[in-house]
Design a protein around this motif. Structure first.
Motif, PDB file in Angstrom:
ATOM      1  N   GLY A   1       0.833  -1.184   0.000  1.00 11.80           N
ATOM      2  CA  GLY A   1       0.000   0.000   0.000  1.00 11.80           C
ATOM      3  C   GLY A   1       0.873   1.241   0.000  1.00 11.80           C
ATOM      4  O   GLY A   1       2.038   1.192   0.418  1.00 11.80           O
ATOM      5  N   ALA A   2       0.333   2.354  -0.507  1.00 12.26           N
ATOM      6  CA  ALA A   2       1.116   3.587  -0.538  1.00 12.26           C
ATOM      7  C   ALA A   2       0.214   4.796  -0.355  1.00 12.26           C
ATOM      8  O   ALA A   2      -0.992   4.743  -0.626  1.00 12.26           O
ATOM      9  CB  ALA A   2       1.887   3.695  -1.856  1.00 12.26           C
ATOM     10  N   TYR A   3       0.815   5.870   0.109  1.00 11.96           N
ATOM     11  CA  TYR A   3       0.149   7.162   0.234  1.00 11.96           C
ATOM     12  C   TYR A   3       0.820   8.125  -0.745  1.00 11.96           C
ATOM     13  O   TYR A   3       2.058   8.163  -0.845  1.00 11.96           O
ATOM     14  CB  TYR A   3       0.280   7.685   1.661  1.00 11.96           C
ATOM     15  N   ARG A   4       0.007   8.883  -1.478  1.00 14.31           N
ATOM     16  CA  ARG A   4       0.539   9.911  -2.365  1.00 14.31           C
ATOM     17  C   ARG A   4       0.192  11.279  -1.794  1.00 14.31           C
ATOM     18  O   ARG A   4      -0.987  11.598  -1.584  1.00 14.31           O
ATOM     19  CB  ARG A   4      -0.026   9.752  -3.780  1.00 14.31           C
ATOM     20  N   SER A   5       1.195  12.070  -1.507  1.00 12.11           N
ATOM     21  CA  SER A   5       0.991  13.366  -0.847  1.00 12.11           C
ATOM     22  C   SER A   5       0.399  14.381  -1.818  1.00 12.11           C
ATOM     23  O   SER A   5       0.291  14.136  -3.027  1.00 12.11           O
ATOM     24  CB  SER A   5       2.320  13.896  -0.305  1.00 12.11           C
ATOM     25  N   LYS A   6       0.062  15.511  -1.288  1.00  8.03           N
ATOM     26  CA  LYS A   6      -0.526  16.564  -2.132  1.00  8.03           C
ATOM     27  C   LYS A   6       0.468  17.054  -3.177  1.00  8.03           C
ATOM     28  O   LYS A   6       0.089  17.569  -4.235  1.00  8.03           O
ATOM     29  CB  LYS A   6      -1.016  17.724  -1.275  1.00  8.03           C
ATOM     30  N   GLU A   7       1.789  16.855  -2.897  1.00  7.99           N
ATOM     31  CA  GLU A   7       2.811  17.239  -3.871  1.00  7.99           C
ATOM     32  C   GLU A   7       3.061  16.155  -4.920  1.00  7.99           C
ATOM     33  O   GLU A   7       3.841  16.352  -5.846  1.00  7.99           O
ATOM     34  CB  GLU A   7       4.144  17.553  -3.169  1.00  7.99           C
ATOM     35  N   GLY A   8       2.419  14.975  -4.713  1.00  3.90           N
ATOM     36  CA  GLY A   8       2.612  13.868  -5.645  1.00  3.90           C
ATOM     37  C   GLY A   8       3.720  12.921  -5.261  1.00  3.90           C
ATOM     38  O   GLY A   8       4.114  12.058  -6.048  1.00  3.90           O
ATOM     39  N   TYR A   9       4.239  13.033  -4.020  1.00  2.00           N
ATOM     40  CA  TYR A   9       5.282  12.145  -3.533  1.00  2.00           C
ATOM     41  C   TYR A   9       4.665  10.862  -2.963  1.00  2.00           C
ATOM     42  O   TYR A   9       3.568  10.889  -2.398  1.00  2.00           O
ATOM     43  CB  TYR A   9       6.120  12.816  -2.438  1.00  2.00           C
ATOM     44  N   TYR A  10       5.436   9.767  -3.062  1.00  2.00           N
ATOM     45  CA  TYR A  10       4.934   8.469  -2.604  1.00  2.00           C
ATOM     46  C   TYR A  10       5.578   8.054  -1.283  1.00  2.00           C
ATOM     47  O   TYR A  10       6.785   8.202  -1.085  1.00  2.00           O
ATOM     48  CB  TYR A  10       5.196   7.392  -3.659  1.00  2.00           C
ATOM     49  N   GLN A  11       4.740   7.522  -0.392  1.00  2.00           N
ATOM     50  CA  GLN A  11       5.195   6.957   0.873  1.00  2.00           C
ATOM     51  C   GLN A  11       4.606   5.559   1.000  1.00  2.00           C
ATOM     52  O   GLN A  11       3.393   5.382   0.874  1.00  2.00           O
ATOM     53  CB  GLN A  11       4.752   7.816   2.049  1.00  2.00           C
ATOM     54  N   ILE A  12       5.448   4.583   1.221  1.00  2.00           N
ATOM     55  CA  ILE A  12       4.993   3.194   1.331  1.00  2.00           C
ATOM     56  C   ILE A  12       4.406   2.973   2.718  1.00  2.00           C
ATOM     57  O   ILE A  12       5.025   3.316   3.733  1.00  2.00           O
ATOM     58  CB  ILE A  12       6.145   2.207   1.065  1.00  2.00           C
ATOM     59  N   THR A  13       3.215   2.366   2.771  1.00  2.00           N
ATOM     60  CA  THR A  13       2.527   2.186   4.057  1.00  2.00           C
ATOM     61  C   THR A  13       2.570   0.746   4.559  1.00  2.00           C
ATOM     62  O   THR A  13       2.151   0.483   5.681  1.00  2.00           O
ATOM     63  CB  THR A  13       1.066   2.639   3.940  1.00  2.00           C
ATOM     64  N   GLY A  14       3.082  -0.191   3.752  1.00  2.00           N
ATOM     65  CA  GLY A  14       3.233  -1.569   4.225  1.00  2.00           C
ATOM     66  C   GLY A  14       2.522  -2.572   3.348  1.00  2.00           C
ATOM     67  O   GLY A  14       1.864  -2.237   2.361  1.00  2.00           O
ATOM     68  N   ARG A  15       2.654  -3.838   3.733  1.00  2.00           N
ATOM     69  CA  ARG A  15       2.081  -4.922   2.945  1.00  2.00           C
ATOM     70  C   ARG A  15       0.556  -4.940   3.057  1.00  2.00           C
ATOM     71  O   ARG A  15      -0.009  -4.608   4.094  1.00  2.00           O
ATOM     72  CB  ARG A  15       2.614  -6.278   3.419  1.00  2.00           C
ATOM     73  N   LEU A  16      -0.062  -5.388   1.962  1.00  2.00           N
ATOM     74  CA  LEU A  16      -1.512  -5.553   1.950  1.00  2.00           C
ATOM     75  C   LEU A  16      -1.920  -7.009   2.119  1.00  2.00           C
ATOM     76  O   LEU A  16      -3.075  -7.308   2.360  1.00  2.00           O
ATOM     77  CB  LEU A  16      -2.089  -5.020   0.622  1.00  2.00           C
ATOM     78  N   ASP A  17      -0.978  -7.921   1.969  1.00  2.00           N
ATOM     79  CA  ASP A  17      -1.281  -9.352   2.088  1.00  2.00           C
ATOM     80  C   ASP A  17      -0.685  -9.902   3.382  1.00  2.00           C
ATOM     81  O   ASP A  17      -0.262  -9.149   4.253  1.00  2.00           O
ATOM     82  CB  ASP A  17      -0.774 -10.123   0.866  1.00  2.00           C
TER      83      ASP A  17
END
Length: 620
Positions: A465-481
């Motif tokens: 899973g990932a989060y995309r910030s308002k600037e368009g940067y990606y942060q990994i949030t961890g496994r989904l499985d």
């Protein structure tokens, strides 16, 4: 794109003759480009550098004992590789075979990888911390007839019996016909009828070994990684695209320049070691460090003493180690000169902000960019990282941030639709192919398509899973499985459950990952004992620890074992692991809808049992 001719075509006339086949003059120019890509690995990692700078140091073997490093030049590494390549050929290893390598990081391990590539055999490097059972499973799946190992491993002042582990493993591997044994220590080893004294036999071989002609999509190596089922996946990487991607990411993500010393401290048994201890640096003609020890042996200053002594310019380590060293204080860092450092890298899992800040301000003196890299065994190389970018471009602590050249990340919502807005989260997918991606799972292409292609048709599903910030940067949030990341090692919970359930006293179990201050994630096992068996829980706990260590590896052993009367299950019999995760993380307000549970009172029993276990641990 099959042969990557567009990459090499413009420079064909500038390449040195040693790169080309002895009959190259008889070929048309476009065919020359094809031939170049056929021999990309061994030739591009060794021969062309030997032609221009034979005495440049290729490998610095940072052995377990500080100050005992061994330096190997490109000329020496090519000679070592050719001798071993000839030996493998003469002992019946053919193009298309798969050789299993079970060794700690050392020059002979690298030569073994390159020798396989040189003669057209695939290599299957197995982390030397795996048990005999785990090793055997990978040998059988790879169908290896040849294994390469050492008599013993040395790490953190301790000796491990690698040859003995191989002996146990091959007893259940009927395909194995021969085992090549090198000597890491002077301790004698019992040789069997299948064993070959590797270094002795290598000395009898020629130092010239003709490289095999391979197609760009032929297999280079297998590397096994854990999945959400109990069986590890043998991911297949191929010749041309993998090396291209490893070399480009190594040079541009870390701002690597000729003459730099690159210090990746990952074991060669993992993809990070493959791409950034071996193939990437060597393809770029670099000097790369092979780290045999641990970050706290003989003391917590080991990394930084090594940086000072070897004059390392780029350091690539794991958040687990950074968090561990942070606990020991700044004095172990300040004790050593780190002025040669230019770039700091992080790999294996998302790095938390506290560790990032310490890494940047204390280790890097606030002057070295920290590149938090996201990628996987499946991707072959780094896919998202703060660099390359403008040197003055911001780096956000704890974020991988920017996709690498050719990588097009997308986020998917729960309905399988592409999320176009920023400041949002979703399942991380990649929208188009890239050179370094794995091509299949060995012997099971259906599993490959089901795992990576079918969840979101038209996209590569990463499982993260990932989060995309308002600037368009990606942060990994961890496994989904159901895959957890323990100290940078991915392990499927089903794999641990399979072992736990083999215990004669255990009726069933459920394993989850939970937040751990040092490891990133720890292993938490819920265990239901058989009612017909009278045992002490403490005895079962010890037995389970031994079983998991023996069948998988020590790092997979449960940090916590909670014995429960029942597991929370739906009416259809599915264990609700999300409920167990919430309990362990003490997020009781987020348990969600429990109406589908067969017996909701089970949850309250588990909550109380978890509180009792925490209280007991605090008293200890």
């Amino acid at each position: 794109m099959k042969h990557h001719s567009i990459v090499w075509h413009k420079n064909v006339k500038k390449r040195h003759s040693i790169v080309w086949h002895k009959n190259v003059k008889k070929r048309h120019s476009i065919v020359c480009v094809h031939v170049f890509s056929l021999w990309a690995h061994s030739v591009n990692c060794l021969d062309r550098h030997v032609h221009t700078c034979p005495e440049r140091v290729a490998l610095i073997w940072e052995r377990d004992e500080p100050g005992s490093e061994v330096k190997v030049t490109y000329r020496e590494l090519l000679e070592m590789t050719c001798r071993l390549g000839n030996l493998l050929r003469h002992r019946g290893v053919k193009r298309g075979d798969c050789v299993t390598i079970y060794m700690s990081p050392c020059p002979l391990a690298v030569a073994s990888m390159l020798a396989c590539a040189r003669i057209g055999a695939a290599h299957n490097v197995v982390f030397a911390g795996f048990s005999a059972e785990a090793l055997a499973e990978r040998i059988r799946d790879a169908r290896s007839s040849t294994v390469i190992t050492v008599n013993q491993g040395v790490r953190g002042g301790k000796v491990t019996e690698l040859k003995r582990t191989v002996d146990t493993a091959v007893q259940s591997c009927p395909t194995v016909q021969q085992v090549f044994v090198a000597m890491r220590t002077e301790n004698p080893v019992v040789m069997t009828a299948k064993d070959v004294a590797m270094e002795e036999e290598m000395l009898k071989e020629d130092v010239v070994c003709e490289p095999a002609a391979m197609d760009s999509e032929d297999v280079l190596f297998l590397l096994y990684t854990s999945g959400s089922t109990g069986k590890p996946k043998g991911l297949v990487h191929t010749q041309a695209g993998y090396l291209l991607y490893a070399a480009l990411t190594h040079r541009y993500v870390f701002s690597y320049h000729d003459g730099d010393v690159f210090g990746c401290v990952a074991d060669i048994g993992w993809i990070t070691g493959h791409s950034y201890s071996v193939y990437g640096p060597l393809a770029n003609g670099g000097t790369t460090v092979l780290f045999e020890s641990t970050p706290i042996y003989p003391d917590p200053g080991r990394y930084w003493e090594m940086v000072q002594r070897l004059k390392i310019n780029q350091f690539y380590g794991a958040p687990t180690a950074i968090r561990l060293l942070l606990k020991y204080g700044d004095q172990w860092v300040h004790k050593y000169d780190r002025s040669t450092l230019k770039t700091l890298g992080s790999v294996g899992e998302p790095i938390n902000t506290e560790a990032w800040e310490w890494y940047h301000s204390v280790v890097g003196d606030g002057r070295c960019p920290v590149v938090d890299t996201w990628w996987q065994t499946e991707t072959g190389g780094i896919c998202i990282a703060p660099r390359p970018s403008d040197p003055d471009a911001e780096i956000v602590p704890g974020m991988a941030m920017r996709p690498f050249f050719g990588i097009k990340p997308v986020l998917m919502d729960t309905e399988g639709k592409v999320v176009t807005s920023n400041n949002t989260s979703g399942a991380l997918c990649i929208a188009q192919p890239w050179p370094g991606m794995a091509r299949t799972i060995h012997n099971n292409h259906q599993r490959f398509t089901e795992t990576y292609c079918q969840p979101h048709p038209g996209y590569f599903f990463t499982g993260d899973g990932a989060y995309r910030s308002k600037e368009g940067y990606y942060q990994i949030t961890g496994r989904l499985d159901d895959v957890i990341n323990v100290s940078g090692h991915r392990i499927g919970t089903a794999e641990i459950e399979d072992v736990v359930n083999q215990c004669s006293a255990v009726a069933e179990s459920a394993v989850i990952g939970y937040s751990h201050n040092i490891k990133g994630q720890g292993v938490y096992a819920f265990v239901v004992l058989k009612k017909s068996v009278e045992v002490e829980e403490a005895d079962v706990s010890r037995q389970l620890t031994v079983m998991v260590s023996k069948n998988i590896a020590k790092y997979a052993c449960p940090d916590c074992i909670q014995f429960v009367q029942r597991l929370p299950k739906t009416r259809s019999g599915k264990i609700m692991r999300r409920v167990l995760r919430k309990v362990v993380e003490c997020e009781l307000n987020g348990l969600g809808d429990l109406s589908t549970l067969d017996d909701p009172t089970t949850v309250q029993e588990i909550i109380q049992g978890h509180r009792d276990l925490l209280s007991k641990q605090q008293q200890q």
